[in-house]
Design a protein around this motif. Structure first.
Motif, mmCIF file in Angstrom:
data_model
loop_
_atom_site.group_PDB
_atom_site.id
_atom_site.type_symbol
_atom_site.label_atom_id
_atom_site.label_comp_id
_atom_site.label_asym_id
_atom_site.label_seq_id
_atom_site.Cartn_x
_atom_site.Cartn_y
_atom_site.Cartn_z
ATOM 1 N N LEU A 269 8.952 -3.856 -9.724
ATOM 2 C CA LEU A 269 10.302 -3.888 -10.264
ATOM 3 C C LEU A 269 10.585 -5.333 -10.682
ATOM 4 O O LEU A 269 10.178 -6.275 -9.995
ATOM 5 C CB LEU A 269 11.284 -3.456 -9.180
ATOM 6 C CG LEU A 269 12.774 -3.613 -9.471
ATOM 7 C CD1 LEU A 269 13.221 -2.535 -10.436
ATOM 8 C CD2 LEU A 269 13.574 -3.524 -8.181
ATOM 9 N N ARG A 270 11.255 -5.500 -11.819
ATOM 10 C CA ARG A 270 11.613 -6.848 -12.254
ATOM 11 C C ARG A 270 13.113 -6.966 -12.405
ATOM 12 O O ARG A 270 13.766 -6.069 -12.931
ATOM 13 C CB ARG A 270 10.962 -7.179 -13.602
ATOM 14 C CG ARG A 270 9.468 -7.374 -13.541
ATOM 15 C CD ARG A 270 8.943 -7.935 -14.832
ATOM 16 N NE ARG A 270 9.386 -7.158 -15.972
ATOM 17 C CZ ARG A 270 9.599 -7.666 -17.181
ATOM 18 N NH1 ARG A 270 9.426 -8.936 -17.420
ATOM 19 N NH2 ARG A 270 9.992 -6.881 -18.161
ATOM 20 N N VAL A 271 13.642 -8.088 -11.925
ATOM 21 C CA VAL A 271 15.035 -8.434 -12.175
ATOM 22 C C VAL A 271 15.040 -9.736 -12.952
ATOM 23 O O VAL A 271 14.278 -10.665 -12.645
ATOM 24 C CB VAL A 271 15.841 -8.586 -10.861
ATOM 25 C CG1 VAL A 271 17.294 -8.950 -11.168
ATOM 26 C CG2 VAL A 271 15.779 -7.302 -10.054
ATOM 27 N N HIS B 84 9.905 -10.775 -9.537
ATOM 28 C CA HIS B 84 9.183 -9.506 -9.361
ATOM 29 C C HIS B 84 9.338 -9.018 -7.926
ATOM 30 O O HIS B 84 9.289 -9.808 -6.980
ATOM 31 C CB HIS B 84 7.693 -9.687 -9.666
ATOM 32 C CG HIS B 84 7.416 -10.021 -11.098
ATOM 33 N ND1 HIS B 84 6.952 -9.101 -12.004
ATOM 34 C CD2 HIS B 84 7.550 -11.178 -11.790
ATOM 35 C CE1 HIS B 84 6.808 -9.671 -13.194
ATOM 36 N NE2 HIS B 84 7.166 -10.931 -13.086
ATOM 37 N N TYR B 85 9.498 -7.705 -7.772
ATOM 38 C CA TYR B 85 9.615 -7.085 -6.452
ATOM 39 C C TYR B 85 8.651 -5.908 -6.382
ATOM 40 O O TYR B 85 8.611 -5.083 -7.295
ATOM 41 C CB TYR B 85 11.040 -6.588 -6.211
ATOM 42 C CG TYR B 85 12.081 -7.689 -6.243
ATOM 43 C CD1 TYR B 85 12.423 -8.393 -5.097
ATOM 44 C CD2 TYR B 85 12.720 -8.021 -7.445
ATOM 45 C CE1 TYR B 85 13.374 -9.411 -5.133
ATOM 46 C CE2 TYR B 85 13.676 -9.030 -7.493
ATOM 47 C CZ TYR B 85 13.996 -9.723 -6.340
ATOM 48 O OH TYR B 85 14.932 -10.731 -6.387
ATOM 49 N N PHE C 236 16.883 4.228 -5.177
ATOM 50 C CA PHE C 236 17.979 3.500 -5.810
ATOM 51 C C PHE C 236 18.636 2.496 -4.860
ATOM 52 O O PHE C 236 19.104 1.443 -5.301
ATOM 53 C CB PHE C 236 18.995 4.474 -6.415
ATOM 54 C CG PHE C 236 18.571 4.974 -7.764
ATOM 55 C CD1 PHE C 236 19.010 4.361 -8.925
ATOM 56 C CD2 PHE C 236 17.686 6.041 -7.884
ATOM 57 C CE1 PHE C 236 18.598 4.797 -10.176
ATOM 58 C CE2 PHE C 236 17.261 6.490 -9.132
ATOM 59 C CZ PHE C 236 17.724 5.863 -10.286
ATOM 60 N N ASP C 237 18.632 2.786 -3.569
ATOM 61 C CA ASP C 237 19.119 1.800 -2.604
ATOM 62 C C ASP C 237 18.216 0.569 -2.607
ATOM 63 O O ASP C 237 18.682 -0.568 -2.483
ATOM 64 C CB ASP C 237 19.174 2.404 -1.195
ATOM 65 C CG ASP C 237 20.356 3.356 -1.008
ATOM 66 O OD1 ASP C 237 21.237 3.399 -1.901
ATOM 67 O OD2 ASP C 237 20.387 4.062 0.017
ATOM 68 N N HIS C 238 16.917 0.797 -2.766
ATOM 69 C CA HIS C 238 15.967 -0.327 -2.838
ATOM 70 C C HIS C 238 16.205 -1.149 -4.110
ATOM 71 O O HIS C 238 16.166 -2.383 -4.067
ATOM 72 C CB HIS C 238 14.528 0.197 -2.802
ATOM 73 C CG HIS C 238 13.500 -0.879 -2.910
ATOM 74 N ND1 HIS C 238 13.194 -1.740 -1.864
ATOM 75 C CD2 HIS C 238 12.706 -1.261 -3.950
ATOM 76 C CE1 HIS C 238 12.257 -2.597 -2.261
ATOM 77 N NE2 HIS C 238 11.941 -2.327 -3.501
ATOM 78 N N LEU C 239 16.454 -0.468 -5.223
ATOM 79 C CA LEU C 239 16.732 -1.181 -6.472
ATOM 80 C C LEU C 239 17.963 -2.073 -6.298
ATOM 81 O O LEU C 239 17.972 -3.244 -6.710
ATOM 82 C CB LEU C 239 16.984 -0.192 -7.620
ATOM 83 C CG LEU C 239 15.884 0.815 -7.965
ATOM 84 C CD1 LEU C 239 16.281 1.625 -9.203
ATOM 85 C CD2 LEU C 239 14.550 0.150 -8.177
#
Length: 469
Positions: free
Chosen positions: A86-88, A105-106, A121-124
């Motif tokens: 996942l990228r923020v 990055h996660y 979605f809680d992880h996001l």
């Protein structure tokens, strides 16, 4: 001197064998009539979908009515969900130019990608919260976030995306039929992240178009050609019937074609070969993503293996290799096709011989065997390029005078980047089949990150404009 961008005529030592090989693979080469028929079917499927009639194309209204125009200012966030990471991203823009960019990055472990949607979605939301804390986002400032959600979805607005089906390595059944934006907002609320607002949802293809438009103001088409493939483009708003929000005089809107599924309803069966059907039968999603299976990096290697297997079964290829020794399904990656094509361009056989020795586990091969592999890789690569070029030229031919004579196509993806002849063929055939527009292809990497932040900036502009009216 012969051009390496042309497929060499197959010239084996035995003319009878040569004829048999050519006869087995002949349907992989398109006639002019087949090309024209594919064009007409694509146009027909597009029109059906735009008029909300049954079609294999989704032609999804993204509700993005404009491209970046140089007036984008502020700091925007983006989140990219689509792979095993996942990228923020946080991006600051001044007068339409990126002045600062921070990416984090996660990891996204399998237990989150497969299972409970709420946990995903809680992880996001937790990753966004961690990013906000680490980068010291101000609590009294509002940050708009663009959410890249690279899965088939139905949109009823710029900030609404209902998941149609999971693809790739994701399968959280409870999310199907749910609005991904609402789920993310709900999870962000658990972290009391009132300073971050999800204002837009898009896929990586739309992101590629938006990033391309930032780099080149003539960009009107976005394409991803990697593991899978898709295209999007700027369409005249009055041609798009699916519009759930109130219209505000929009002249154009980005339409997400979702061309990976082109032909799922059987309209392309006339060009399908026995090898395509074998690939489909062995795939995870049978009778789905028909067009993608002709052109995507996930499938080109397996297509090559299936063709060579047919030749092997007919004692025309690697005759010393037993049936049991022949490579098993899905063990011949598309990277091999690219490597072989590089060898063709350089008129070198070394890499191909290495692939025969390692992937087919035999040192008993002839010059004819090498020529056959090179010939097959050329055929499937050229066919894939022509299919992408057909769709691209149709999109270009739809564009009116107001778009100008020079159109840029923003494109990204591993197949386009790493397959040398395919890239050249796409460019050449698109030019050949485009009527009155000059077309330039431009690599626009990281649309799923930068593109999402750009859409967040546009969403802010649209909201301000609406408030002032």
């Amino acid at each position: 001197m012969k051009s390496m961008y042309e497929i060499e005529k197959l010239q084996l030592s035995d003319p009878v064998k040569n004829g048999k090989v050519e006869d087995i693979v002949k349907r992989l080469a398109f006639t002019d009539a087949i090309v024209e028929r594919i064009k007409q079917v694509f146009i027909s499927e597009m029109e059906l979908a735009l008029n909300m009639e049954p079609s294999s194309l989704q032609m999804e209204n993204t509700y993005i009515p404009e491209l970046p125009d140089g007036t984008e200012n502020g700091t925007f966030l983006a989140m990219d969900l689509g792979g095993t990471n996942l990228r923020v991203l946080m991006m600051t823009m001044k007068r339409g130019e990126v002045s600062n960019e921070i990416v984090q990055h996660y990891p996204l472990p399998e237990e989150l990608r497969i299972g409970c949607g709420d946990k995903l979605f809680d992880h996001l939301a937790k990753c966004i919260d961690d990013f906000a804390k680490e980068k010291q986002l101000k609590d009294d400032c509002k940050y708009s976030l663009g959410f890249t959600f690279s899965f088939p979805m139905r949109q009823s607005g710029l900030d609404s995306g209902v998941l149609v089906t999971w693809t790739k390595s994701f399968n959280c059944p409870s999310v199907v039929g749910q609005d991904a934006v609402l789920l993310l907002r709900k999870s962000l609320a658990k972290y009391k992240r009132t300073n971050i607002e999800v204002v837009a949802i898009l896929n990586d293809t739309t992101g590629t178009l938006m990033h391309g438009a930032l780099l080149d103001k003539n960009t009107r088409i976005g394409i991803v050609l990697g593991t899978g493939s898709n295209g999007c483009y700027m369409e005249r708003a009055n041609r798009v019937k699916h519009w759930e929000k109130q219209r505000h005089g929009e002249k154009h809107v980005v339409v997400d074609v979702e061309w990976g599924a082109f032909g799922d309803n059987g309209v392309l069966d006339f060009m399908s070969t026995e090898f395509d059907r074998t690939v489909d039968e062995g795939s995870l999603l049978k009778n789905s993503f028909t067009f993608e299976k002709y052109i995507g990096g996930k499938y080109l290697g397996e297509l090559c293996r299936c063709i060579l297997q047919k030749l092997h079964e007919n004692d025309l290829f690697l005759e010393a290799l037993s049936k049991e020794q022949y490579p098993k399904p899905w063990t011949f990656d598309s990277d091999n096709v690219s490597v072989i094509e590089y060898g063709t361009l350089n008129d070198s056989w070394d890499s191909l011989e290495e692939i025969i020795r390692t992937k087919f586990a035999t040192a008993r091969y002839s010059n004819d065997d090498l020529k056959i592999v090179r010939y097959v890789c050329g055929l499937i690569s050229k066919r894939a390029a022509q299919l992408v070029a057909i769709n691209t030229s149709v999109l270009l031919n739809r564009m009116g005078e107001e778009e100008g004579d020079n159109i840029t196509v923003a494109i990204d993806g591993s197949v386009y980047k790493h397959h040398p002849r395919l890239r050249k063929w796409i460019i050449d055939y698109t030019a050949l089949w485009t009527n009155d527009k000059k077309c330039k292809f431009m690599l626009a990497e990281d649309g799923s990150g930068k593109g999402a932040a750009i859409v967040a900036a546009i969403a802010d502009k649209l909201r301000l404009r609406e408030c002032s009216n």
